[in-house]
Write a protein that holds these residues in place. Structure first.
Motif, short mmCIF file in Angstrom:
data_model
loop_
_atom_site.label_atom_id
_atom_site.label_comp_id
_atom_site.label_asym_id
_atom_site.label_seq_id
_atom_site.Cartn_x
_atom_site.Cartn_y
_atom_site.Cartn_z
N CYS A 58 0.91 -1.15 -0.02
CA CYS A 58 -0.06 0.07 0.01
C CYS A 58 0.76 1.15 -0.11
O CYS A 58 0.66 2.19 -0.76
CB CYS A 58 -1.08 0.16 1.25
N ARG A 59 1.91 1.48 0.95
CA ARG A 59 2.71 2.38 0.63
C ARG A 59 3.63 2.41 -0.25
O ARG A 59 4.05 3.40 -0.72
CB ARG A 59 3.78 2.43 2.06
N ALA A 63 0.44 6.54 -5.52
CA ALA A 63 -1.00 6.78 -5.49
C ALA A 63 -1.65 6.70 -6.78
O ALA A 63 -2.59 6.38 -7.29
CB ALA A 63 -1.42 8.05 -4.81
N MET A 66 -1.64 3.34 -8.26
CA MET A 66 -2.67 2.52 -7.62
C MET A 66 -4.15 3.02 -8.21
O MET A 66 -5.07 2.27 -8.42
CB MET A 66 -2.67 3.07 -6.05
N SER A 94 -4.13 3.59 -0.26
CA SER A 94 -2.65 4.33 -0.04
C SER A 94 -2.57 4.80 1.18
O SER A 94 -1.67 4.51 1.94
CB SER A 94 -2.50 5.25 -1.22
#
Length: 217
Positions: A58-59, A63, A66, A94
């Motif tokens: 996720c990190r 973004a 994503m 994110s």
């Protein structure tokens, strides 16, 4: 003045869309961050490893990437998501990755004695978590979480790339029609600042009086 009035007529609806996307981001990011934090603190090694991998993904994925994965990639699997929900989902994922460490720190900041006292008073572990641990954690993490909310409100400008009619998209449309990009984009930046600067000051005041301080993203 004519350009300013035209900008306001176009930008204010876009601002509402930006706020709508931000609400969706928060609705996804906060529960996800708390869930991942609980996974990181779980006694089960497989659960901790899964949570750690999820947090890093996720990190680690930008973004914008994503956003493209959700909006352009999922249709390959016959999963169609509209532009505004796509923006909320992508940015929410994110945000959840970054909030995992915030919630983890908040949970660890609650004294262990309070957990033990809750169980000694007859509360089950889930009840002790919901009624004793979670409220204190929320109070501790509120300033840094609000800081991330401000950051991701600004990040909704990325949704312009998938044709979400948010503030940046509408501002660019006005600028393109009039070929006055400097003035229009400056006004858009000032509109973001009008919302973010007072919000950031509120976060700073909460942080200075709170128990937990966090570096803003």
């Amino acid at each position: 003045m004519e350009l300013f009035l035209l900008f306001l007529s176009k930008a204010l609806p876009g601002l509402l869309v930006s706020l709508e996307v931000t609400i969706g981001v928060v609705a996804i990011g906060i529960p996800l961050g708390l869930t991942l934090a609980l996974g990181l603190l779980n006694t089960s090694i497989p659960v901790r490893v899964f949570a750690l991998v999820a947090v890093e993904i996720c990190r680690g994925i930008p973004a914008l990437v994503m956003l493209y994965i959700v909006y352009f990639g999922l249709p390959q699997f016959e999963v169609l998501v509209d532009a505004i929900p796509s923006a909320s989902i992508a940015l929410g994922i994110s945000m959840g990755g970054f909030l995992a460490d915030v919630f983890k720190a908040g949970l660890l900041a609650v004294p262990m004695g309070q957990r033990e006292a809750s169980v000694a008073l007859g509360l089950s572990k889930p009840s002790a978590f919901v009624r004793v641990i979670l409220p204190q954690t929320i109070r501790i993490v509120t300033p840094p979480v609000l800081g991330y909310v401000i950051s991701y409100f600004q990040g909704t400008a990325l949704a312009y790339t998938i044709a979400v009619p948010e503030l940046m998209s509408r501002s660019y449309s006005v600028a393109a029609d009039n070929f006055r990009f400097l003035e229009v984009l400056t006004m858009a930046g000032l509109l973001y600042a009008i919302i973010c600067i007072p919000s950031a000051r509120l976060v700073n005041r909460l942080s200075s009086g709170g128990e937990f301080k966090s570096k803003q993203p």
